[in-house]
Motif scaffolding. Structure first.
Motif, mmCIF file in Angstrom:
data_model
loop_
_atom_site.group_PDB
_atom_site.id
_atom_site.type_symbol
_atom_site.label_atom_id
_atom_site.label_comp_id
_atom_site.label_asym_id
_atom_site.label_seq_id
_atom_site.Cartn_x
_atom_site.Cartn_y
_atom_site.Cartn_z
ATOM 1 N N UNK A 246 62.660 -33.385 -29.114
ATOM 2 C CA UNK A 246 62.573 -32.820 -30.466
ATOM 3 C C UNK A 246 61.166 -32.636 -31.048
ATOM 4 N N UNK A 247 60.265 -33.632 -30.882
ATOM 5 C CA UNK A 247 58.963 -33.543 -31.552
ATOM 6 C C UNK A 247 57.833 -33.496 -30.532
ATOM 7 N N UNK B 297 59.225 -29.330 -31.279
ATOM 8 C CA UNK B 297 58.868 -28.573 -30.089
ATOM 9 C C UNK B 297 59.481 -27.178 -30.240
ATOM 10 N N UNK B 298 59.031 -26.213 -29.478
ATOM 11 C CA UNK B 298 59.628 -24.874 -29.578
ATOM 12 C C UNK B 298 61.151 -24.888 -29.407
ATOM 13 N N UNK B 299 61.656 -25.778 -28.575
ATOM 14 C CA UNK B 299 63.102 -25.854 -28.327
ATOM 15 C C UNK B 299 63.880 -26.297 -29.574
ATOM 16 N N UNK B 300 63.211 -27.034 -30.471
ATOM 17 C CA UNK B 300 63.864 -27.527 -31.683
ATOM 18 C C UNK B 300 63.398 -26.806 -32.943
ATOM 19 N N UNK B 301 62.626 -25.759 -32.781
ATOM 20 C CA UNK B 301 62.124 -25.021 -33.943
ATOM 21 C C UNK B 301 63.144 -24.004 -34.459
ATOM 22 N N UNK B 302 64.099 -23.631 -33.639
ATOM 23 C CA UNK B 302 65.084 -22.624 -34.029
ATOM 24 C C UNK B 302 66.436 -23.213 -34.350
ATOM 25 N N UNK C 20 66.762 -26.953 -35.166
ATOM 26 C CA UNK C 20 65.838 -27.517 -36.152
ATOM 27 C C UNK C 20 66.510 -28.577 -37.029
ATOM 28 N N UNK C 21 67.795 -28.394 -37.316
ATOM 29 C CA UNK C 21 68.497 -29.389 -38.138
ATOM 30 C C UNK C 21 68.499 -30.772 -37.472
ATOM 31 N N UNK C 22 68.495 -30.812 -36.150
ATOM 32 C CA UNK C 22 68.436 -32.088 -35.439
ATOM 33 C C UNK C 22 67.061 -32.724 -35.648
ATOM 34 N N UNK C 23 66.025 -31.923 -35.486
ATOM 35 C CA UNK C 23 64.662 -32.400 -35.734
ATOM 36 C C UNK C 23 64.528 -32.916 -37.167
ATOM 37 N N UNK C 24 64.992 -32.154 -38.138
ATOM 38 C CA UNK C 24 64.871 -32.550 -39.547
ATOM 39 C C UNK C 24 65.665 -33.829 -39.829
ATOM 40 N N UNK C 25 66.819 -33.976 -39.201
ATOM 41 C CA UNK C 25 67.604 -35.197 -39.353
ATOM 42 C C UNK C 25 66.866 -36.412 -38.790
ATOM 43 N N UNK C 26 66.183 -36.226 -37.676
ATOM 44 C CA UNK C 26 65.392 -37.324 -37.097
ATOM 45 C C UNK C 26 64.244 -37.714 -38.032
#
Length: 176
Positions: A118-119, A153-158, A161-167
């Protein structure tokens, strides 16, 4: 001193992390590393001028062997690590099988798998090589880690992204 050398210096200066890297190295896992928060937290503590803190959360041991993708092997490795260091919450994951959980194409190595984490600042791993040497794997580079930048990361930017933001929220990284 370049960023990788700085990461290695921080690991060497932290007796507990250096020891744990040795414990994992003794397993002689194919493409075996410790990554994620183990590295990020040590570097961010250092950059904030704090003394080394004990690893919090899981200590993420990552490895890659496409010929041994049974999750039971990871549990066996965790049990071995727990015998050596019972106070550490070990988490062992063969990255050769994690693509299925993440709905990605198979990963060819630990470094490739980290590209799908994610990051950017967390997509870093270290491993002991021999008695006194250490290597750093950072497929997204070390810039964000060393500059205290938190971004997906680019994989979590699209779509993810909600997973990244939740983390970010659940870990409280943006709190002062």
């Amino acid at each position: 001193m370049d960023a990788a050398s700085k990461v290695i210096a921080v690991m060497r200066a932290d007796p507990l992390r250096w020891h744990l890297l040795g414990v994992v190295s003794a397993l002689d896992l194919p493409d075996g590393w410790i990554g994620a928060g183990f590295v990020r937290n040590a570097i961010w503590d250092h950059l904030h001028g704090r003394p080394p803190s004990a690893p919090t959360g899981d200590v993420d041991v990552i490895w890659h062997d496409p010929f041994c993708v049974d999750a039971a092997k990871d549990r066996k490795l965790e049990a071995v690590l727990h015998v050596v260091e019972p106070a550490i919450p070990w988490s062992v994951k063969n990255q050769a099988r994690m693509h299925g959980r993440n709905a990605d194409e198979p990963y060819s190595s630990v470094t490739e798998a980290m590209r799908y984490w994610p990051e950017t600042a967390t997509a870093v791993a270290v491993r002991r090589v021999g008695k006194d040497d250490c290597e750093v794997a950072a497929p997204m580079g070390l810039g964000d880690l060393m500059q205290l930048v938190l971004r997906p990361t680019p994989h979590f930017a699209g779509k993810k992204r909600h997973i990244y933001e939740g983390r970010v929220r659940s870990k409280g990284w943006m709190k002062a």
